[in-house]
Design a protein around this motif. Sequence first.
Motif, short mmCIF file in Angstrom:
data_model
loop_
_atom_site.label_atom_id
_atom_site.label_comp_id
_atom_site.label_asym_id
_atom_site.label_seq_id
_atom_site.Cartn_x
_atom_site.Cartn_y
_atom_site.Cartn_z
N LYS A 1 0.83 -1.21 0.00
CA LYS A 1 0.00 0.00 0.00
C LYS A 1 0.86 1.26 0.00
CE LYS A 1 -3.95 -2.10 0.05
NZ LYS A 1 -4.82 -2.10 -1.16
N GLY A 2 2.16 1.09 -0.21
CA GLY A 2 3.01 2.26 -0.39
C GLY A 2 3.78 2.72 0.81
N ALA A 3 3.80 1.95 1.89
CA ALA A 3 4.62 2.31 3.05
C ALA A 3 6.08 1.93 2.80
CB ALA A 3 4.11 1.61 4.30
N GLU A 4 6.98 2.70 3.42
CA GLU A 4 8.40 2.35 3.42
C GLU A 4 8.65 1.51 4.66
OE1 GLU A 4 12.60 4.64 4.09
OE2 GLU A 4 11.14 5.63 2.75
N VAL A 5 8.74 0.20 4.48
CA VAL A 5 8.70 -0.74 5.60
C VAL A 5 10.11 -1.20 5.98
CG1 VAL A 5 7.86 -2.98 6.41
CG2 VAL A 5 6.40 -1.54 4.97
N THR A 6 10.37 -1.19 7.29
CA THR A 6 11.58 -1.76 7.85
C THR A 6 11.19 -2.80 8.89
OG1 THR A 6 12.80 0.31 7.55
CG2 THR A 6 13.73 -1.30 9.09
N LEU A 7 11.74 -3.99 8.77
CA LEU A 7 11.50 -5.07 9.73
C LEU A 7 12.66 -5.14 10.72
CD1 LEU A 7 10.14 -8.15 7.71
CD2 LEU A 7 9.15 -7.25 9.82
N ILE A 8 12.35 -5.21 12.00
CA ILE A 8 13.37 -5.43 13.03
C ILE A 8 13.07 -6.77 13.69
CG2 ILE A 8 14.39 -4.64 15.18
CD1 ILE A 8 12.75 -2.10 12.99
N ILE A 9 14.01 -7.71 13.53
CA ILE A 9 13.80 -9.08 13.97
C ILE A 9 14.95 -9.48 14.89
CG2 ILE A 9 13.63 -11.49 13.18
CD1 ILE A 9 12.47 -10.41 10.54
N ARG A 10 14.62 -9.97 16.07
CA ARG A 10 15.67 -10.31 17.03
C ARG A 10 16.33 -11.64 16.70
NH1 ARG A 10 12.22 -11.74 22.54
NH2 ARG A 10 11.09 -13.55 21.71
N GLU A 11 15.66 -12.48 15.91
CA GLU A 11 16.23 -13.76 15.51
C GLU A 11 17.07 -13.59 14.23
OE1 GLU A 11 12.89 -13.40 15.93
OE2 GLU A 11 12.62 -14.34 17.90
N PRO A 12 17.81 -14.64 13.84
CA PRO A 12 18.64 -14.53 12.63
C PRO A 12 17.86 -14.72 11.33
CG PRO A 12 18.98 -16.67 13.67
CD PRO A 12 18.12 -15.87 14.61
N GLU A 13 16.55 -15.02 11.40
CA GLU A 13 15.78 -15.25 10.19
C GLU A 13 14.30 -15.00 10.46
OE1 GLU A 13 16.04 -19.31 8.98
OE2 GLU A 13 15.30 -20.09 10.90
N VAL A 14 13.52 -14.98 9.39
CA VAL A 14 12.06 -14.89 9.51
C VAL A 14 11.55 -16.15 10.21
CG1 VAL A 14 9.90 -14.83 8.21
CG2 VAL A 14 11.84 -13.44 7.46
N GLY A 15 10.56 -15.99 11.08
CA GLY A 15 10.06 -17.11 11.88
C GLY A 15 9.64 -18.31 11.06
#
Length: 321
Positions: free
Chosen positions: A178-192
């Motif tokens: 939808k046009g957001a500038e998205v940043t993911l912050i993840i404490r693990e080394p990979e996507v769950g």
Amino acid sequence: MDYFDVVIVGGGPIGIACGLEAQKNGLSYVIIEKGPIVNSLFNYPVNMQFFSSSDLLEIDNIPFISNEAKPKRNEALEYYRRIVTNNALKINLFETVENVKKVDSGFEVQTNKQTYGASYTIIATGFYDIPNLLDIPGEDLDKVSHYYKDPHFYASQKLAVIGASNSAIDAALECYRKGAEVTLIIREPEVGQRVKYWVRPDIINRIEEGSIKAYFNSNVKEILPHTILVDTPEGTIELENDFVLALTGYQPNFGFLEKLGVQLSDDGKRLPQYNKETMETNVEGLYLAGVICGGMETHKWFIENSRIHAPMIMNSILAKK
């Protein structure tokens, strides 16, 4: 004071299933729900699609027909609403249970509106009401939310999504599209690994192509009005930011359970004590149903594997009567 054989606290799918079982077995009952019918599902993201297929979300063998194999939120709302209305289930909506007291004749259930008497009480309140907090400075800012509803709100904004579970990944993908500038912050080394199997490749590809920026092995250190501070393996960085979605999971109301006298494990999992054959807790006549049985392990119980709790509980109550 109105008196019932059973008072059911929580009007989600499993609370509704308990009501159906009570009704079929000739027990007087009332379901008390603090919001609308299936309040937790109502507060799910508007475009949410279930991991389970529609047949696994059925209760009392009532067919659930959906457009796709895995139904969406609006279809589930329609399904459970029709069950309630078509079966004339006794459910009091927008009423909050404040206390449950054990008395000689059973229980007194006090709400913000009245007090009920009950021989037995079932707690089926789920876990969606209390988010797991980050406990960092700035978490109380207006730009921070622990719940996600609609991606349109974040269009053309710099959005940080904290978490690596289904809710976080769904929000990141929807808002990006939808046009957001998205940043993911993840404490693990990979996507769950528990992310929906048809969604996980999508988010990995978006990260690899650079459409969504992701920081792994990282934690948000502080949230400021226009930026966030993130601890990464390369050090602390400051990112421009308009909104934060802290989708780090939820937990049952343990304080409420302890107030009722339910014993919880002290191993960090906070598992409530109950009989796995009857779902009765260490408090005689008090039962648990649904995801609340898993303590902090909220991924262990779902609609599909906890719908059996309703007949188990009613069989126990009938045997006592």
